[in-house]
Design a protein around this motif. Structure first.
Motif, PDB file in Angstrom:
ATOM      1  N   GLY A 148       0.786  -1.218   0.000  1.00 25.30           N
ATOM      2  CA  GLY A 148       0.000   0.000   0.000  1.00 25.30           C
ATOM      3  C   GLY A 148       0.816   1.265   0.000  1.00 25.30           C
ATOM      4  N   GLY A 149       2.152   1.172  -0.079  1.00 25.18           N
ATOM      5  CA  GLY A 149       3.004   2.352  -0.069  1.00 25.18           C
ATOM      6  C   GLY A 149       3.156   2.929  -1.459  1.00 25.18           C
ATOM      7  N   SER A 150       3.647   4.155  -1.516  1.00 25.16           N
ATOM      8  CA  SER A 150       3.894   4.767  -2.818  1.00 25.16           C
ATOM      9  C   SER A 150       5.340   4.510  -3.224  1.00 25.16           C
ATOM     10  N   SER A 151       5.607   4.565  -4.507  1.00 19.86           N
ATOM     11  CA  SER A 151       6.962   4.325  -4.975  1.00 19.86           C
ATOM     12  C   SER A 151       7.817   5.563  -4.747  1.00 19.86           C
ATOM     13  N   SER A 152       9.121   5.346  -4.647  1.00 22.14           N
ATOM     14  CA  SER A 152      10.066   6.436  -4.466  1.00 22.14           C
ATOM     15  C   SER A 152      10.895   6.582  -5.730  1.00 22.14           C
ATOM     16  N   SER A 153      11.206   7.805  -6.096  1.00 25.31           N
ATOM     17  CA  SER A 153      12.077   8.036  -7.238  1.00 25.31           C
ATOM     18  C   SER A 153      13.516   7.883  -6.800  1.00 25.31           C
ATOM     19  N   ALA A 154      14.294   7.184  -7.599  1.00 23.39           N
ATOM     20  CA  ALA A 154      15.710   7.007  -7.286  1.00 23.39           C
ATOM     21  C   ALA A 154      16.473   8.264  -7.658  1.00 23.39           C
ATOM     22  N   ILE A 155      17.328   8.723  -6.745  1.00 18.56           N
ATOM     23  CA  ILE A 155      18.207   9.864  -7.026  1.00 18.56           C
ATOM     24  C   ILE A 155      19.567   9.375  -7.492  1.00 18.56           C
ATOM     25  N   GLY A 156      19.825   8.084  -7.315  1.00 18.37           N
ATOM     26  CA  GLY A 156      21.091   7.491  -7.688  1.00 18.37           C
ATOM     27  C   GLY A 156      21.140   6.055  -7.223  1.00 18.37           C
ATOM     28  N   TYR A 157      22.361   5.502  -7.156  1.00 20.68           N
ATOM     29  CA  TYR A 157      22.506   4.132  -6.682  1.00 20.68           C
ATOM     30  C   TYR A 157      23.712   4.032  -5.753  1.00 20.68           C
ATOM     31  N   ALA A 158      23.663   3.048  -4.851  1.00 16.37           N
ATOM     32  CA  ALA A 158      24.745   2.828  -3.901  1.00 16.37           C
ATOM     33  C   ALA A 158      25.947   2.241  -4.638  1.00 16.37           C
ATOM     34  N   VAL A 159      27.108   2.863  -4.507  1.00 16.71           N
ATOM     35  CA  VAL A 159      28.296   2.366  -5.195  1.00 16.71           C
ATOM     36  C   VAL A 159      29.015   1.288  -4.392  1.00 16.71           C
ATOM     37  N   GLU A 160      28.653   1.168  -3.120  1.00 19.65           N
ATOM     38  CA  GLU A 160      29.168   0.090  -2.282  1.00 19.65           C
ATOM     39  C   GLU A 160      28.148  -0.184  -1.197  1.00 19.65           C
ATOM     40  N   ALA A 161      28.232  -1.358  -0.604  1.00 18.92           N
ATOM     41  CA  ALA A 161      27.293  -1.726   0.447  1.00 18.92           C
ATOM     42  C   ALA A 161      27.487  -0.833   1.670  1.00 18.92           C
ATOM     43  N   ALA A 162      26.400  -0.600   2.381  1.00 18.43           N
ATOM     44  CA  ALA A 162      26.434   0.141   3.644  1.00 18.43           C
ATOM     45  C   ALA A 162      25.761  -0.730   4.699  1.00 18.43           C
ATOM     46  N   ALA A 163      26.482  -1.032   5.759  1.00 15.83           N
ATOM     47  CA  ALA A 163      25.940  -1.851   6.843  1.00 15.83           C
ATOM     48  C   ALA A 163      24.909  -1.062   7.643  1.00 15.83           C
ATOM     49  N   ALA A 164      24.104  -1.767   8.390  1.00 15.54           N
ATOM     50  CA  ALA A 164      23.088  -1.117   9.222  1.00 15.54           C
ATOM     51  C   ALA A 164      23.730  -0.125  10.183  1.00 15.54           C
ATOM     52  N   SER A 165      24.940  -0.417  10.652  1.00 14.29           N
ATOM     53  CA  SER A 165      25.627   0.465  11.608  1.00 14.29           C
ATOM     54  C   SER A 165      26.294   1.673  10.944  1.00 14.29           C
ATOM     55  N   ASP A 166      26.418   1.672   9.619  1.00 16.69           N
ATOM     56  CA  ASP A 166      27.017   2.821   8.909  1.00 16.69           C
ATOM     57  C   ASP A 166      26.077   4.012   8.978  1.00 16.69           C
ATOM     58  N   THR A 167      26.651   5.199   9.082  1.00 18.23           N
ATOM     59  CA  THR A 167      25.835   6.423   9.146  1.00 18.23           C
ATOM     60  C   THR A 167      25.670   7.082   7.777  1.00 18.23           C
ATOM     61  N   THR A 168      26.458   6.625   6.782  1.00 18.07           N
ATOM     62  CA  THR A 168      26.360   7.179   5.442  1.00 18.07           C
ATOM     63  C   THR A 168      26.348   6.063   4.409  1.00 18.07           C
ATOM     64  N   VAL A 169      25.882   6.423   3.218  1.00 17.63           N
ATOM     65  CA  VAL A 169      25.945   5.529   2.067  1.00 17.63           C
ATOM     66  C   VAL A 169      26.492   6.350   0.906  1.00 17.63           C
ATOM     67  N   LYS A 170      27.412   5.772   0.136  1.00 14.75           N
ATOM     68  CA  LYS A 170      27.976   6.476  -1.009  1.00 14.75           C
ATOM     69  C   LYS A 170      27.054   6.282  -2.209  1.00 14.75           C
ATOM     70  N   VAL A 171      26.606   7.403  -2.765  1.00 17.10           N
ATOM     71  CA  VAL A 171      25.598   7.393  -3.820  1.00 17.10           C
ATOM     72  C   VAL A 171      26.141   8.054  -5.074  1.00 17.10           C
ATOM     73  N   LYS A 172      26.033   7.365  -6.196  1.00 15.86           N
ATOM     74  CA  LYS A 172      26.332   7.948  -7.512  1.00 15.86           C
ATOM     75  C   LYS A 172      25.047   8.604  -7.959  1.00 15.86           C
ATOM     76  N   LEU A 173      25.093   9.939  -8.102  1.00 16.59           N
ATOM     77  CA  LEU A 173      23.911  10.670  -8.525  1.00 16.59           C
ATOM     78  C   LEU A 173      23.538  10.298  -9.957  1.00 16.59           C
ATOM     79  N   LEU A 174      22.246  10.247 -10.225  1.00 13.95           N
ATOM     80  CA  LEU A 174      21.763  10.050 -11.580  1.00 13.95           C
ATOM     81  C   LEU A 174      21.757  11.406 -12.248  1.00 13.95           C
ATOM     82  N   GLY A 175      22.655  11.624 -13.169  1.00  9.46           N
ATOM     83  CA  GLY A 175      22.834  12.922 -13.808  1.00  9.46           C
ATOM     84  C   GLY A 175      21.838  13.263 -14.843  1.00  9.46           C
TER      85      GLY A 175
END
Length: 116
Positions: free
Chosen positions: A89-116
């Motif tokens: 029942g949720g709405s879809s989210s638009s992707a702003i980019g993709y994760a270039v490497e895995a981020a663990a649950a304990s990580d505070t950041t995720v590295k994102v390649k922006l979709l240009g």
């Protein structure tokens, strides 16, 4: 026939701050469903650079994110974009980019390649 003329390379674009507040360098700015990162402080009414290509470390919540996952932005944190399949029942989210490497649950950041 109509023609287009070259304006700028496109890694960064001109962005006019139409708000009453200073946009600080590093602030995430949404243009429709596309994300950019302020390349400098931009005073109200002024034009500055908005980076729309590259890899940026975005703050994230406590979810684990796999490398290659589409990433959405809710205004304060990045997360894996929902599929929007409607099963929950949720709405879809638009992707702003993709994760270039895995981020663990304990990580505070995720590295994102922006979709240009």
């Amino acid at each position: 026939m109509s023609k287009a003329s070259f304006w700028q390379r496109g890694e960064a674009i001109d962005y006019v701050n139409t708000t009453d507040d200073v946009i600080e360098a590093g602030e995430v700015i949404m243009i429709g469903s596309h994300a950019g990162v302020a390349g400098m402080d931009i005073a109200p009414g002024e034009t500055g650079s908005l980076m729309v290509e590259g890899v940026y470390a975005f703050p994230k919540g406590s979810d684990e994110i796999e490398a290659g996952a589409d990433i959405s932005w809710d205004g304060s944190e990045a997360s894996a974009a929902s599929s929007g399949d409607g099963d929950e029942g949720g709405s879809s989210s638009s992707a702003i980019g993709y994760a270039v490497e895995a981020a663990a649950a304990s990580d505070t950041t995720v590295k994102v390649k922006l979709l240009g």
